[in-house]
Design a protein around this motif. Structure first.
Motif, PDB file in Angstrom:
ATOM      1  N   SER A 118      -6.375 -46.675  50.657  1.00 48.37           N
ATOM      2  CA  SER A 118      -6.008 -46.872  49.259  1.00 48.37           C
ATOM      3  C   SER A 118      -6.756 -48.058  48.669  1.00 48.37           C
ATOM      4  O   SER A 118      -7.249 -48.012  47.533  1.00 48.37           O
ATOM      5  N   TYR A 119      -6.853 -49.109  49.480  1.00 46.79           N
ATOM      6  CA  TYR A 119      -7.570 -50.298  49.017  1.00 46.79           C
ATOM      7  C   TYR A 119      -9.047 -49.981  48.782  1.00 46.79           C
ATOM      8  O   TYR A 119      -9.618 -50.338  47.751  1.00 46.79           O
ATOM      9  N   ALA A 121     -10.427 -47.097  48.214  1.00 46.58           N
ATOM     10  CA  ALA A 121     -10.587 -46.196  47.071  1.00 46.58           C
ATOM     11  C   ALA A 121     -10.493 -46.952  45.756  1.00 46.58           C
ATOM     12  O   ALA A 121     -11.248 -46.706  44.818  1.00 46.58           O
ATOM     13  N   GLU A 122      -9.567 -47.895  45.697  1.00 40.66           N
ATOM     14  CA  GLU A 122      -9.369 -48.664  44.465  1.00 40.66           C
ATOM     15  C   GLU A 122     -10.542 -49.580  44.170  1.00 40.66           C
ATOM     16  O   GLU A 122     -10.914 -49.783  43.008  1.00 40.66           O
ATOM     17  N   HIS A 123     -11.138 -50.129  45.221  1.00 40.55           N
ATOM     18  CA  HIS A 123     -12.160 -51.159  45.026  1.00 40.55           C
ATOM     19  C   HIS A 123     -13.587 -50.686  45.323  1.00 40.55           C
ATOM     20  O   HIS A 123     -14.516 -51.495  45.250  1.00 40.55           O
ATOM     21  N   TRP A 127     -17.184 -52.935  45.254  1.00 43.06           N
ATOM     22  CA  TRP A 127     -17.044 -53.516  46.583  1.00 43.06           C
ATOM     23  C   TRP A 127     -18.031 -54.661  46.810  1.00 43.06           C
ATOM     24  O   TRP A 127     -17.682 -55.702  47.353  1.00 43.06           O
ATOM     25  N   SER A 183     -14.159 -43.602  54.498  1.00 43.97           N
ATOM     26  CA  SER A 183     -13.805 -43.535  53.087  1.00 43.97           C
ATOM     27  C   SER A 183     -14.785 -42.636  52.340  1.00 43.97           C
ATOM     28  O   SER A 183     -15.982 -42.924  52.257  1.00 43.97           O
ATOM     29  N   GLN A 185     -14.828 -42.218  49.167  1.00 49.67           N
ATOM     30  CA  GLN A 185     -15.295 -42.942  47.981  1.00 49.67           C
ATOM     31  C   GLN A 185     -16.497 -43.810  48.314  1.00 49.67           C
ATOM     32  O   GLN A 185     -17.477 -43.871  47.558  1.00 49.67           O
ATOM     33  N   HIS A 268      -6.278 -57.824  50.777  1.00 50.57           N
ATOM     34  CA  HIS A 268      -7.531 -57.096  51.021  1.00 50.57           C
ATOM     35  C   HIS A 268      -7.573 -56.359  52.356  1.00 50.57           C
ATOM     36  O   HIS A 268      -8.657 -55.991  52.813  1.00 50.57           O
TER      37      HIS A 268
END
Length: 323
Positions: A118-119, A121-123, A127, A183, A185, A268
């Protein structure tokens, strides 16, 4: 090395209790924090800490603080560890209590992985910006280029490729390059970045760096860049990376020196707060790669992190025979 009878009794007494045997079975899977063990065992922290203390005194587990957390793992070597390995081999994985423990550990690991995904994907889209808050990318990449040498790279493997920065940095010198990441993403961004860099020799795969399913000793250069601190079992990732290194090939690991920035765990998804030279040296030695701590790069800002770069190489076959 043989053990005296008193030592054997101590080892057997330490392991010969149901909760402590359950702890050993759990630590055989990965290193765990005290509170994670409490959750899996459904026991209080004082009780679990007492069990761990007895196991550590008998030389069966190792305790290592990491910031505000304390982790435990099975002892790395020695006769006590050999005895425990034999005991664990005889455990029935279908045993109801052990199976329940493993199921609870699966839940803990799944929650940890979901939070990390989730982290990421969000960032994912920013990155590199997040990473630049803590390290000097230019300085790190200069050392990586220097260590990787000037020769042509037949096959490059980047474990935990993220946005693909290591692939765009080293890919122009590689006949083949492969990046693995869990990931999607991140992989999408890496595909865009490597495409924009004009690299047609890069393959990106969704894959687990702890179980790459890649053939042994086939990569001239393996890179593990800012990945280990997210993992529950970083030593396993080092072993897997080392397995891929070809004769006369190299492994480069980049991560943080030990630090006390707990917010990186809280905000993080960092699992470990850096790694010492001694810890990394042991893992690389156990993986069969001569190694050295290569560089300490201090932060650009007072509240930043020191970056460590370790290099390891597999000797060519003829040198190993001569040795």
């Amino acid at each position: 090395m043989k053990l005296a009878s008193g030592q054997i009794v101590e080892v057997l007494r330490a392991a010969g209790e149901s909760s402590r045997l359950r702890i050993l079975a759990l630590l055989a899977r990965e290193e765990l924090a005290v509170l994670e063990l409490c959750r899996v065992l459904d026991q209080s922290q004082p009780r679990v800490s007492r069990h761990l203390k007895l196991l550590a005194e008998a030389g069966l587990v190792e305790r290592f603080p990491d910031g505000a957390w304390v982790f435990y793992r099975l002892a790395g070597s020695g006769r006590p560890r050999a005895m425990i390995d034999q005991v664990l081999q005889h455990l029935d994985p279908q045993d109801a209590v052990l199976a329940r423990d493993q199921g609870r550990l699966d839940v803990v690991q799944g929650e940890r992985a979901a939070a990390a995904q989730s982290y990421f994907a969000e960032h994912a889209t920013h990155w590199d910006e997040i990473r630049s808050l803590y390290v000097s990318d230019a300085a790190v990449e200069d050392v990586i280029l220097r260590v990787s040498g000037e020769r042509r790279i037949r096959r490059l493997v980047d474990l935990g490729s993220g946005t693909g920065r290591m692939l765009t940095l080293l890919g122009p010198r590689a006949a083949q390059a492969l990046g693995l990441d869990l990931s999607q993403q991140m992989l999408n961004i890496a595909r865009r970045n490597t495409s924009e860099a004009g690299l047609a020799n890069v393959e990106l795969r969704h894959g687990d760096i702890l179980d790459t399913r890649l053939p042994d000793q086939t990569a001239d250069l393996v890179v593990v860049h800012q990945v280990l601190h997210y993992l529950g079992d970083p030593s396993a990732a080092v072993r897997e990376a080392a397995r891929l290194v070809a004769p006369d090939g190299r492994l480069i690991i980049v991560d943080f020196a030990p630090h006390a920035h707990e917010f990186l765990r809280e905000q993080h998804q960092h699992r470990r707060l850096g790694f010492s030279d001694e810890e990394m040296a042991r893992w690389l030695t156990e993986a069969g790669l001569p190694h050295r701590a290569l560089a300490d790069l201090p932060p650009d800002k007072p509240d930043g992190l020191t970056v460590k770069i370790w290099a390891a190489a597999r000797l060519p076959l003829e040198q190993r025979i001569a040795a």
